[in-house]
Structures are given as structure tokens and as C-alpha cells.
Design a protein around this motif. Structure first.
Motif, PDB file in Angstrom:
ATOM      1  N   ASP A 236       0.825  -1.211   0.000  1.00 49.33           N
ATOM      2  CA  ASP A 236       0.000   0.000   0.000  1.00 49.33           C
ATOM      3  C   ASP A 236       0.859   1.261   0.000  1.00 49.33           C
ATOM      4  O   ASP A 236       0.371   2.364   0.214  1.00 49.33           O
ATOM      5  CB  ASP A 236      -0.976   0.013   1.176  1.00 49.33           C
TER       6      ASP A 236
ATOM      7  N   VAL B 285      -8.218  -2.754   0.242  1.00 50.28           N
ATOM      8  CA  VAL B 285      -6.897  -2.097   0.182  1.00 50.28           C
ATOM      9  C   VAL B 285      -6.767  -1.113  -0.976  1.00 50.28           C
ATOM     10  O   VAL B 285      -5.744  -0.430  -1.088  1.00 50.28           O
ATOM     11  CB  VAL B 285      -5.774  -3.148   0.083  1.00 50.28           C
ATOM     12  N   LEU B 286      -7.798  -1.016  -1.824  1.00 50.63           N
ATOM     13  CA  LEU B 286      -7.740  -0.118  -2.977  1.00 50.63           C
ATOM     14  C   LEU B 286      -9.013   0.705  -3.031  1.00 50.63           C
ATOM     15  O   LEU B 286     -10.121   0.158  -2.992  1.00 50.63           O
ATOM     16  CB  LEU B 286      -7.585  -0.923  -4.274  1.00 50.63           C
TER      17      LEU B 286
ATOM     18  N   LEU C  32      -2.791   1.104  -4.951  1.00 52.19           N
ATOM     19  CA  LEU C  32      -2.152  -0.139  -4.539  1.00 52.19           C
ATOM     20  C   LEU C  32      -1.010  -0.419  -5.500  1.00 52.19           C
ATOM     21  O   LEU C  32      -1.110  -0.105  -6.690  1.00 52.19           O
ATOM     22  CB  LEU C  32      -3.165  -1.293  -4.582  1.00 52.19           C
TER      23      LEU C  32
END
Length: 208
Positions: free
Chosen positions: A50, A93-94, A100
């Protein structure tokens, strides 16, 4: 569905894909997607992060602790801080303000940046991954990363170069075609989508 731009970082040769992808896919499946849409051969190690591995900069995550990385479980033997990619989905996470990074081949260090362009609802039978468009063919593997690939293209473009013959033979051996037919600008989304249809059906669990 996430509309995601995947771009090869640091390359003067433009290589990118615009992909619509199911946010619920686990990162190990996203790895499989990226291999297909970019055109890699999946013969090297990989990891997600990240933060940009080169700068350590993270976007939109100031409230969290240090940079995080995800990868296959066997890599944890050398990196205890590595998180398991099969335990987290892409949508976690995106996001629009949170890119990412995906690194493929730790030797050549092919670094990709994923950015969300748009988020929309998906239909019940919609394909889980679709390549909308893109530019640039995938670089040839084991070529020394971005710098090595650009050197290859420079030599191929100059028949008078002292290494032209050697490089042309290598390209022919790698691609199965004469080096004169090697086109770094060529990308066919139809080919990528055909492969994706085989790996990721319109509904049901992601292909294993």
C-alpha cells in the motif's frame, strides 16, 4: 465493480490497462488477473503493497501504522511482516484515494500502480473482470527490468548497432517470431478478455 487503471511504473514506453474488476476478489486472485491483463508469464515472485516500494509514500492512510505488504504464504519465511494475500479483498486495500502497488519479479522489479477511476454497481451475471482498453505490449521477461527493456528496444530499432544481431536472436527465441515483427505498442484487449473468461466466470466463486 472497480474501474482500475493499471500502469507500469517508471517506463518511458507506455504500458497500461483499464480494467473493470470485482472488488470482492481476494488479492491472490488479483495477482492472477494482473498476470493475464498485463501479459506476464507468472514465473517469478510477486507482492502487493500500500506504499510505493521506492519511496515508501502512502496515500490516504495517514491514520495507520507503517506500510503493509501482502503476498503468498511461503514468502513469510523471509518476511514475518508480510500479510497473506489470500486473506484480504481488493476493495479493502484499494479505493479512489488509496492506490495499490504490485511488484512482479523481485529481480527485474516490474512495479505496477493500481488507481481506482470509478466505482459502480455490478449486475448479477456481469463478468468479474473485463479489460476495457490499454496501451503497449507486455515487456519481455528476464530483460533486466524497465532499463533493460528500454535498452532492448533501442538496439532493435538500430540495425547498425553492434549488438543488434544478438538482441534480435534473443527476441526471436523468446517470442517465436522474427524480431522484425516485435511491436512494443501492440496490445489486443480481445486476447486478454478471452483468457479472463476462462479463468473468471460471470458469477459464482472466483476461479482457482
Amino acid at each position: 465493480m472497480l474501474c482500475v487503471r493499471v500502469g507500469l511504473v517508471g517506463s518511458r514506453v507506455e504500458v497500461w490497462r483499464l480494467v473493470e474488476i470485482d472488488a470482492s476478489l481476494l488479492l491472490d486472485r488479483v495477482h492472477a488477473v494482473l498476470q493475464v491483463v498485463m501479459g506476464w508469464e507468472d514465473t517469478h515472485l510477486h507482492a502487493f503493497a500500500d506504499a510505493d516500494p521506492d519511496t515508501g509514500v502512502r496515500s490516504g492512510l495517514s491514520g495507520l501504522s507503517g506500510p503493509r505488504r501482502w503476498g503468498p504464504g511461503f514468502l513469510r519465511e523471509d518476511d514475518e511482516d508480510l500479510l497473506l494475500e489470500e486473506n484480504i479483498t481488493l476493495g479493502v486495500v484499494l479505493s479512489v484515494d488509496r492506490p495499490l502497488f504490485y511488484e512482479y519479479d523481485f529481480g527485474d522489479q516490474w512495479l505496477h500502480r493500481l488507481d481506482v477511476i470509478e466505482i459502480r454497481s455490478a449486475g448479477p451475471a456481469e463478468r468479474r473482470v473485463v479489460v476495457v482498453r490499454g496501451a503497449g505490449r507486455c515487456p519481455l521477461e528476464d530483460r533486466g527490468g524497465v532499463d533493460g527493456y528500454e535498452q532492448l528496444l533501442m538496439v532493435l530499432a538500430d540495425p547498425a548497432h553492434e549488438e543488434h544481431g544478438e538482441y534480435a536472436e534473443w527476441v526471436a527465441a523468446m517470442t517465436g517470431q522474427p524480431a522484425s515483427q516485435f511491436n512494443p505498442a501492440l496490445f489486443n484487449p480481445d486476447v486478454a478478455n478471452r483468457l479472463l473468461r476462462e479463468r473468471f466466470p460471470a458469477s459464482g466463486p472466483a476461479a482457482q
